[in-house]
Design a protein around this motif. Structure first.
Motif, mmCIF file in Angstrom:
data_model
loop_
_atom_site.group_PDB
_atom_site.id
_atom_site.type_symbol
_atom_site.label_atom_id
_atom_site.label_comp_id
_atom_site.label_asym_id
_atom_site.label_seq_id
_atom_site.Cartn_x
_atom_site.Cartn_y
_atom_site.Cartn_z
ATOM 1 N N VAL A 1 1.921 3.959 -7.331
ATOM 2 C CA VAL A 1 2.663 3.080 -6.425
ATOM 3 C C VAL A 1 4.163 3.257 -6.642
ATOM 4 O O VAL A 1 4.929 3.420 -5.687
ATOM 5 C CB VAL A 1 2.272 1.602 -6.645
ATOM 6 N N VAL A 2 4.582 3.244 -7.896
ATOM 7 C CA VAL A 2 6.007 3.366 -8.219
ATOM 8 C C VAL A 2 6.556 4.695 -7.719
ATOM 9 O O VAL A 2 7.624 4.747 -7.092
ATOM 10 C CB VAL A 2 6.218 3.226 -9.739
ATOM 11 N N ASP A 3 5.829 5.774 -7.974
ATOM 12 C CA ASP A 3 6.301 7.092 -7.565
ATOM 13 C C ASP A 3 6.402 7.197 -6.041
ATOM 14 O O ASP A 3 7.315 7.840 -5.505
ATOM 15 C CB ASP A 3 5.349 8.170 -8.097
ATOM 16 N N ASN A 4 5.480 6.542 -5.342
ATOM 17 C CA ASN A 4 5.446 6.612 -3.890
ATOM 18 C C ASN A 4 6.540 5.758 -3.230
ATOM 19 O O ASN A 4 6.963 6.051 -2.112
ATOM 20 C CB ASN A 4 4.074 6.150 -3.378
ATOM 21 N N MET A 5 7.005 4.715 -3.940
ATOM 22 C CA MET A 5 7.925 3.760 -3.330
ATOM 23 C C MET A 5 9.327 3.766 -3.934
ATOM 24 O O MET A 5 10.224 3.087 -3.437
ATOM 25 C CB MET A 5 7.335 2.347 -3.465
ATOM 26 N N LYS A 6 9.544 4.534 -4.996
ATOM 27 C CA LYS A 6 10.808 4.449 -5.727
ATOM 28 C C LYS A 6 12.004 4.991 -4.952
ATOM 29 O O LYS A 6 13.145 4.654 -5.276
ATOM 30 C CB LYS A 6 10.685 5.188 -7.062
ATOM 31 N N GLU A 7 11.766 5.821 -3.935
ATOM 32 C CA GLU A 7 12.876 6.363 -3.164
ATOM 33 C C GLU A 7 13.695 5.249 -2.527
ATOM 34 O O GLU A 7 14.918 5.310 -2.483
ATOM 35 C CB GLU A 7 12.352 7.310 -2.082
ATOM 36 N N PHE A 8 13.020 4.202 -2.050
ATOM 37 C CA PHE A 8 13.730 3.073 -1.446
ATOM 38 C C PHE A 8 13.895 1.925 -2.431
ATOM 39 O O PHE A 8 14.951 1.298 -2.494
ATOM 40 C CB PHE A 8 12.990 2.593 -0.197
#
Length: 380
Positions: free
Chosen positions: A332-339
């Protein structure tokens, strides 16, 4: 476009039109005892809509983290129910009103520079007697009268107790005959709003009246400063753009689903509901814990505990009999960390909290199973 790109494009579109972009507010409500958790894009701006506080700008745009659990039993069962979701929104506090709100929603959705949806597949709806919105859609945007749906008197009007309220206008997208097994066609849009072919993707609330629950709606007084509150679910528009069968069949969820497949005895295609529940619920838990919530026996903490335990139970349905949700936090973190760039620094704390809660629940389940076996044994 990826989910991250869609989010960026939306915010950039409204920044280019004079909106102040604000970061998402925490899921934990600030100075609002009426809310357990933030569940709508406009929720952090309630003081601006009521006039209790002055907004930092008259035009604001956000991508707001939201959690709703009223329909939790439908999560995984339907194409579009979630506990955690992101609401893309643009807001006007006494600035622009219907003309701009409608025109910009149409431009963002149909312009090749932004989303580029086929205009012929978009259908607007309006409140029953909102002739002003009808004229804008019909005369200014050019939508034929027969493609504009007027809702009944009790529908399509947003109000929540005393305070600002007003009629709504939505935009629906026609996903095509693939999602119309009975071949009903356009009639489906006008006769059965809850269907998989015509999907609501944008909602505009024209906050122009002052709701008084003691009088008839037609007698509400007009607000001196009219407001705009719009919302478009990121998960929903992403599924439209990426042509996912459901919201879960997009890059916002599939990395979690694929990581879960590596732990399970059955594949996603064999038990889609279980995978969807797990993917949805671990996003909720990860974001809520990162924002300061904790598992507890009551209130917000109990809601989180219920969400996690539901995911654990569905994990058992696909053959995962040990704590595993904590391993999905990194996905989850890797998928959402860009924003949400603060997530990586919260990851270890969240994983520890999730694992501790999982271990405790597995222990409870084991004790319960032992007691049931003892009762069965003695009943013989």
């Amino acid at each position: 476009m990826t989910g991250n790109e869609i989010r960026k494009k939306f915010l950039k579109f409204f920044q280019d039109r004079g909106h102040l972009m604000l970061p998402s507010a925490s899921l934990i409500p600030q100075d609002d005892p009426t809310l357990l958790i933030i569940g709508a894009g406009m929720a952090p701006f309630k003081p601006f809509f009521t006039g209790k506080m002055k907004p930092p700008a008259t035009r604001i745009t956000t991508c707001q983290k939201c959690v709703r659990t009223g329909d939790i039993e439908n999560v995984g069962r339907t194409a579009r129910h979630h506990t955690y979701f992101e609401m893309l929104g643009n807001f006007s506090f006494g600035d622009y009103f219907k003309h701009e709100a409608i025109a910009w929603s149409w431009e963002f959705l149909t312009s090749p520079k932004w989303v580029g949806l086929d205009p012929d597949r978009l259908y607007p709806s309006i409140y029953l007697d909102d002739d002003e919105a009808f004229e804008i859609w019909n005369k200014e945007i050019g939508i034929p009268e027969e493609r504009i749906f007027r809702f009944g008197k009790e529908d399509n009007f947003w109000e929540h107790g005393a305070g600002p309220c007003g009629p709504c206008s939505e935009i629906y997208y026609d996903r095509g005959e693939k999602y119309d097994p009975d071949h009903i066609g356009e009639r489906l849009f006008f006769e059965e709003m809850e269907n998989d072919r015509y999907v609501e993707i944008w909602n505009i609330v024209f906050s122009q009246f002052d709701c008084d629950p003691t009088i008839d709606r037609k007698d509400y007084k007009e607000l001196p400063h009219k407001n705009i509150d719009t919302g478009m679910g990121l998960e929903r528009i992403t599924s439209i753009i990426q042509e996912g069968e459901t919201n879960f069949d997009t890059d916002l969820f599939l990395p979690i689903i694929h990581a879960t497949e590596e732990l399970a005895d059955v594949k996603y295609a064999e038990d889609k509901m279980a995978y969807r529940v797990i993917a949805d619920h671990i996003r909720t838990v990860t974001f809520a814990l990162s924002d300061g919530a904790m598992f507890d026996r009551a209130g917000r903490g109990y809601v989180l505990r219920r969400i996690l335990r539901r995911a654990v139970r569905y994990g058992k349905n696909i053959g995962i009999d040990k704590p595993f949700l904590y391993t999905l936090v990194d996905v989850v973190v890797d998928n959402m960390k860009e924003f949400y760039d603060y997530l990586p620094e919260k990851a270890e704390f969240v994983k520890e909290a999730v694992k501790k809660e999982e271990v405790a629940f597995h222990k409870t389940l084991s004790q319960g199973e032992k007691k049931i076996k003892d009762v069965i044994a003695h009943s013989d």
